[in-house]
Design an enzyme around this catalytic site. Sequence first.
Site, PDB file in Angstrom:
ATOM      1  N   GLN A   1     -11.370   8.628  38.932  1.00  0.00           N
ATOM      2  CA  GLN A   1     -12.770   8.266  38.738  1.00  0.00           C
ATOM      3  C   GLN A   1     -12.878   7.003  37.892  1.00  0.00           C
ATOM      4  OE1 GLN A   1     -15.221   9.824  40.277  1.00  0.00           O
ATOM      5  NE2 GLN A   1     -16.855   8.570  39.420  1.00  0.00           N
TER       6      GLN A   1
ATOM      7  N   VAL B   1     -21.266   4.464  41.023  1.00  0.00           N
ATOM      8  CA  VAL B   1     -20.151   5.301  40.601  1.00  0.00           C
ATOM      9  C   VAL B   1     -20.421   5.841  39.195  1.00  0.00           C
ATOM     10  CG1 VAL B   1     -17.671   5.418  40.207  1.00  0.00           C
ATOM     11  CG2 VAL B   1     -18.578   3.918  42.002  1.00  0.00           C
ATOM     12  N   ALA B   2     -20.295   7.129  39.023  1.00  0.00           N
ATOM     13  CA  ALA B   2     -20.498   7.741  37.709  1.00  0.00           C
ATOM     14  C   ALA B   2     -19.353   7.394  36.770  1.00  0.00           C
ATOM     15  CB  ALA B   2     -20.614   9.255  37.850  1.00  0.00           C
TER      16      ALA B   2
ATOM     17  N   SER C   1     -18.660  12.668  36.527  1.00  0.00           N
ATOM     18  CA  SER C   1     -18.856  12.726  37.969  1.00  0.00           C
ATOM     19  C   SER C   1     -18.741  14.152  38.482  1.00  0.00           C
ATOM     20  CB  SER C   1     -17.818  11.857  38.685  1.00  0.00           C
ATOM     21  OG  SER C   1     -17.827  12.088  40.077  1.00  0.00           O
TER      22      SER C   1
ATOM     23  N   HIS D   1     -17.692  14.961  41.282  1.00  0.00           N
ATOM     24  CA  HIS D   1     -16.451  15.087  42.053  1.00  0.00           C
ATOM     25  C   HIS D   1     -15.320  15.670  41.200  1.00  0.00           C
ATOM     26  CE1 HIS D   1     -17.528  13.321  45.898  1.00  0.00           C
ATOM     27  NE2 HIS D   1     -18.186  12.370  45.259  1.00  0.00           N
TER      28      HIS D   1
ATOM     29  N   ASP E   1     -18.187  14.153  49.987  1.00  0.00           N
ATOM     30  CA  ASP E   1     -18.874  13.084  50.708  1.00  0.00           C
ATOM     31  C   ASP E   1     -18.475  13.111  52.173  1.00  0.00           C
ATOM     32  OD1 ASP E   1     -19.935  12.199  48.298  1.00  0.00           O
ATOM     33  OD2 ASP E   1     -18.343  10.726  47.982  1.00  0.00           O
TER      34      ASP E   1
ATOM     35  N   GLU F   1     -27.781   8.468  48.081  1.00  0.00           N
ATOM     36  CA  GLU F   1     -26.499   8.756  48.719  1.00  0.00           C
ATOM     37  C   GLU F   1     -26.671   9.927  49.692  1.00  0.00           C
ATOM     38  OE1 GLU F   1     -23.265   9.353  46.023  1.00  0.00           O
ATOM     39  OE2 GLU F   1     -23.404   7.353  45.159  1.00  0.00           O
TER      40      GLU F   1
ATOM     41  N   HIS G   1     -23.643  12.462  50.063  1.00  0.00           N
ATOM     42  CA  HIS G   1     -23.101  13.216  48.925  1.00  0.00           C
ATOM     43  C   HIS G   1     -23.759  14.594  48.859  1.00  0.00           C
ATOM     44  CE1 HIS G   1     -21.336  13.534  44.790  1.00  0.00           C
ATOM     45  NE2 HIS G   1     -22.344  14.398  44.666  1.00  0.00           N
TER      46      HIS G   1
END
Length: 375
Positions: A166, A185-186, A191, A193, A200, A244, A247
């Site tokens: 990340q 992007v976090a 994030s 993720h 995604d 997004e 996502h």
Amino acid sequence: MSKNKKISKEKSIRRAKTMTEIVISLALLGAGGFFVRNAMKDAATVQTSPYFDDKDIAVTDADSTTVPDPNQMIFESKTVDTKDKFRGDLILVNEDHEYFSGDEDLVSIIEMNEENERTCFSAVDSTYTILRQVYEPMARMIQDFSDQYDNDRLIIYGSYRTKDFQQQLYDDDVANSEDGKSTKVAKPGFSEHESGLAFDFTEADNYDYDGTGDYAWLNANCYKYGFIVRYTKAKEKITKIEDEPWHFRYVGVPHAYYMDANDLCLEEYIDLVRQHPYDGEHLEFKDDKDVEYEVYFVKSDDGSDKTTVPVPNGVRYEISGNNVDGFIVTVYKNQKPLVEVAPTKSFEDVSELTTDEDEESEENVSDVDTDETEE
């Protein structure tokens, strides 16, 4: 007859009459006593009827208006680790709330597809993983989409990520931005993720996914499988992430339904549930299948290693941390608790068991090197 003799005779008559009345009165009293004594004697020897129920009979208060509710739930106390407020399907991970990673139960998407003989979708490669409990609802959603549109072109392009990966994505996005900031992007550690709860989509034709055309079905129906489209244009000011449509985030069916029906993003929903504490009015609703739910919030006892969470007795429920300040309890009303039944073994099977069973360990999945730049 002389006067004196006449008077004497009259007295004699009166005296005889009085004596007669006294005798009769005494006779009557004696007879009454005899009957009373016999009646008492007979009453003492009467046996209890075999049909008589010798139990206390509750007396109903005619003025009472309180009627017990047979459907009212009974709650009991359950002790959980306070640190578990950072775990669960409903944790809020964004730029203000960091995800504290560790011990994720991850599975390879491709390996799970092979094990379950699913060919309707794929992932970039076998290193792409997701939380075990997320795989099945994700796969069922894609299978239903594929069956309806005869489409097997979907690819999982983003799934679980390590914090280091990340960081790489974040640095690359910042380097390519004009103002040195990232809105796609976090930050590493912040994030979804990294939790394994998100994935995604892309597709094999153009390697792009915008949730239109046939794919609009996925974005419109994902709530039925427990997913939400996490970042939408309408909620950018709240999520701080640009639109997004690819996502997806797992939160569980009850919560996905409520958020979709009421147009709430996860931040708004977490705030809403916090307004429904256990000792206040609970959030109650039905989904589109008439399944009833009851949701309430319990603040974590941050001064202790343990937190007491009230839970219903004899009813199915789930507990999830919110990654902020406590726990969210989801009650599946009128449903019995889920019980996992262990497979039974015969006596012969048990007698053959040994204590030298091998312990299997899970291998860590290596980081994935791709060109992903999404959250």
